[in-house]
Design a protein around this motif. Structure first.
Motif, PDB file in Angstrom:
ATOM      1  N   ILE A 154      -8.958  -3.362  -5.372  1.00  0.00           N
ATOM      2  CA  ILE A 154      -8.044  -4.340  -5.177  1.00  0.00           C
ATOM      3  C   ILE A 154      -8.441  -4.383  -6.393  1.00  0.00           C
ATOM      4  CG2 ILE A 154      -6.858  -6.731  -5.231  1.00  0.00           C
ATOM      5  CD1 ILE A 154      -8.221  -6.595  -2.296  1.00  0.00           C
TER       6      ILE A 154
ATOM      7  N   CYS B 113      -4.239 -11.632   0.846  1.00  0.00           N
ATOM      8  CA  CYS B 113      -4.100 -11.154   2.339  1.00  0.00           C
ATOM      9  C   CYS B 113      -3.509 -10.399   2.710  1.00  0.00           C
ATOM     10  CB  CYS B 113      -2.697 -12.615   3.074  1.00  0.00           C
ATOM     11  SG  CYS B 113      -3.875 -14.159   3.299  1.00  0.00           S
ATOM     12  N   GLU B 114      -3.580  -9.138   3.006  1.00  0.00           N
ATOM     13  CA  GLU B 114      -3.256  -7.804   3.428  1.00  0.00           C
ATOM     14  C   GLU B 114      -2.332  -8.302   5.042  1.00  0.00           C
ATOM     15  OE1 GLU B 114      -5.867  -5.221   4.267  1.00  0.00           O
ATOM     16  OE2 GLU B 114      -5.870  -4.868   1.879  1.00  0.00           O
ATOM     17  N   TYR B 115      -1.163  -8.397   5.320  1.00  0.00           N
ATOM     18  CA  TYR B 115      -0.409  -8.306   6.278  1.00  0.00           C
ATOM     19  C   TYR B 115       0.237  -6.978   6.790  1.00  0.00           C
ATOM     20  CZ  TYR B 115       3.570 -10.645   9.286  1.00  0.00           C
ATOM     21  OH  TYR B 115       3.965 -10.724   9.981  1.00  0.00           O
ATOM     22  N   ASN B 116       0.397  -6.803   7.966  1.00  0.00           N
ATOM     23  CA  ASN B 116       0.380  -5.029   8.489  1.00  0.00           C
ATOM     24  C   ASN B 116       1.836  -5.623   8.635  1.00  0.00           C
ATOM     25  OD1 ASN B 116       0.806  -3.721  10.834  1.00  0.00           O
ATOM     26  ND2 ASN B 116      -1.491  -2.780  10.760  1.00  0.00           N
TER      27      ASN B 116
ATOM     28  N   VAL C 128       1.699  -1.700   4.990  1.00  0.00           N
ATOM     29  CA  VAL C 128       0.826  -3.390   4.372  1.00  0.00           C
ATOM     30  C   VAL C 128       0.920  -3.884   3.140  1.00  0.00           C
ATOM     31  CG1 VAL C 128      -1.411  -4.500   3.677  1.00  0.00           C
ATOM     32  CG2 VAL C 128      -1.383  -2.211   6.382  1.00  0.00           C
TER      33      VAL C 128
ATOM     34  N   LEU D 137      -2.821  -1.279  -6.663  1.00  0.00           N
ATOM     35  CA  LEU D 137      -3.716  -0.687  -5.448  1.00  0.00           C
ATOM     36  C   LEU D 137      -3.807   0.744  -5.889  1.00  0.00           C
ATOM     37  CD1 LEU D 137      -1.632  -2.431  -2.561  1.00  0.00           C
ATOM     38  CD2 LEU D 137      -3.720  -3.611  -3.660  1.00  0.00           C
TER      39      LEU D 137
ATOM     40  N   ASP E  27      -4.458  -8.175   8.649  1.00  0.00           N
ATOM     41  CA  ASP E  27      -5.552  -7.848   8.479  1.00  0.00           C
ATOM     42  C   ASP E  27      -6.686  -8.525   8.203  1.00  0.00           C
ATOM     43  OD1 ASP E  27      -3.648  -6.534  10.257  1.00  0.00           O
ATOM     44  OD2 ASP E  27      -3.812  -4.735   8.251  1.00  0.00           O
TER      45      ASP E  27
ATOM     46  N   HIS F 281       0.630  -1.314   0.003  1.00  0.00           N
ATOM     47  CA  HIS F 281      -0.071   0.060  -0.231  1.00  0.00           C
ATOM     48  C   HIS F 281       1.260   1.121   0.146  1.00  0.00           C
ATOM     49  CE1 HIS F 281      -3.763  -1.234  -0.094  1.00  0.00           C
ATOM     50  NE2 HIS F 281      -4.058  -2.136   0.726  1.00  0.00           N
TER      51      HIS F 281
ATOM     52  N   VAL G  96       0.058  -6.491   0.568  1.00  0.00           N
ATOM     53  CA  VAL G  96      -1.078  -7.357  -0.121  1.00  0.00           C
ATOM     54  C   VAL G  96      -0.532  -8.584  -0.525  1.00  0.00           C
ATOM     55  CG1 VAL G  96      -3.047  -6.905  -1.802  1.00  0.00           C
ATOM     56  CG2 VAL G  96      -2.591  -5.192   0.140  1.00  0.00           C
TER      57      VAL G  96
END
Length: 211
Positions: A162, A126-129, A115, A154, A136, A110, A117
């Motif tokens: 998305i 998946c979205e990973y913080n 984050v 994005l 997430d 992002h 994706v």
């Protein structure tokens, strides 16, 4: 008028590569190793070489760099995704993400938040913080045996959008309905966890037979 001028006297570390990415003032390349180059000066300067053998035992097929220049994500066919962060002018290993059952097909950061994706070959997104080291959201879209997700994109102005392509189609999807359903559940004072959120996304537009 702007002109393209060929740069001479390149550093010997800048060799033919299988992956390349630009991030801030950095150029990142991957062949058997990962090499970092500084583009801020008049001449390209080699800053760092990262040995990936301890993190990736198979071919590295994905490289993504954040626009802020702080993070790198590297994915390989052994289902590993390694995260790297910039500290004191060099990239250091941050974390290997939880290994999925199949390789990733696309990685995107992002623009306005830390984050990553990830799209996998089974069509899970998946979205990973990167600050909390948590997933997430986890969403599955369609049957991967028929239409596997190849690339994702994005929208910097809409964090819920998305965009991805499947074979000859481009899909514009919106996951806002997930947050809306969770909010309604909270208003009814029902227990909510991220794992209980509906694992669906709403297709806003689908362009067929794009070649």
């Amino acid at each position: 008028k702007p002109q393209l001028i060929r740069i001479k006297n390149l550093p010997e570390e800048l060799q033919p590569c299988t992956q390349m990415a630009f991030s801030g003032d950095f150029l990142i390349t991957i062949n058997d190793k990962c090499s970092i180059f500084d583009l801020s000066a008049s001449a390209i300067e080699h800053l760092q070489t990262i040995d990936l053998e301890s993190h990736h035992l198979d071919l590295v097929h994905l490289l993504e760099a954040s626009q802020c220049g702080k993070y790198l994500a590297i994915g390989s066919l052994c289902n590993n995704i390694s995260m790297w962060s910039l500290k004191k002018g060099k990239f250091v290993h941050l974390k290997n993400l939880p290994r999925h059952s199949c390789p990733a097909t696309s990685l995107k950061f992002h623009k306005n938040k830390p984050v990553l994706v990830i799209a996998f070959s089974d069509n899970k997104i998946c979205e990973y913080n990167l600050e909390e080291f948590l997933i997430d959201d986890s969403i599955t879209f369609g049957d991967a045996r028929k239409n596997a997700i190849a690339h994702i994109c994005l929208d910097p102005n809409n964090p819920n959008a998305i965009i991805f392509n499947q074979n000859h189609s481009i899909v514009v999807a919106n996951k806002a309905n997930i947050e809306e359903n969770v909010s309604k559940k909270k208003k009814r004072n029902e227990a909510v966890t991220k794992n209980e959120a509906p694992k669906t996304i709403k297709v806003m537009k689908k362009l067929e037979n794009v070649s």
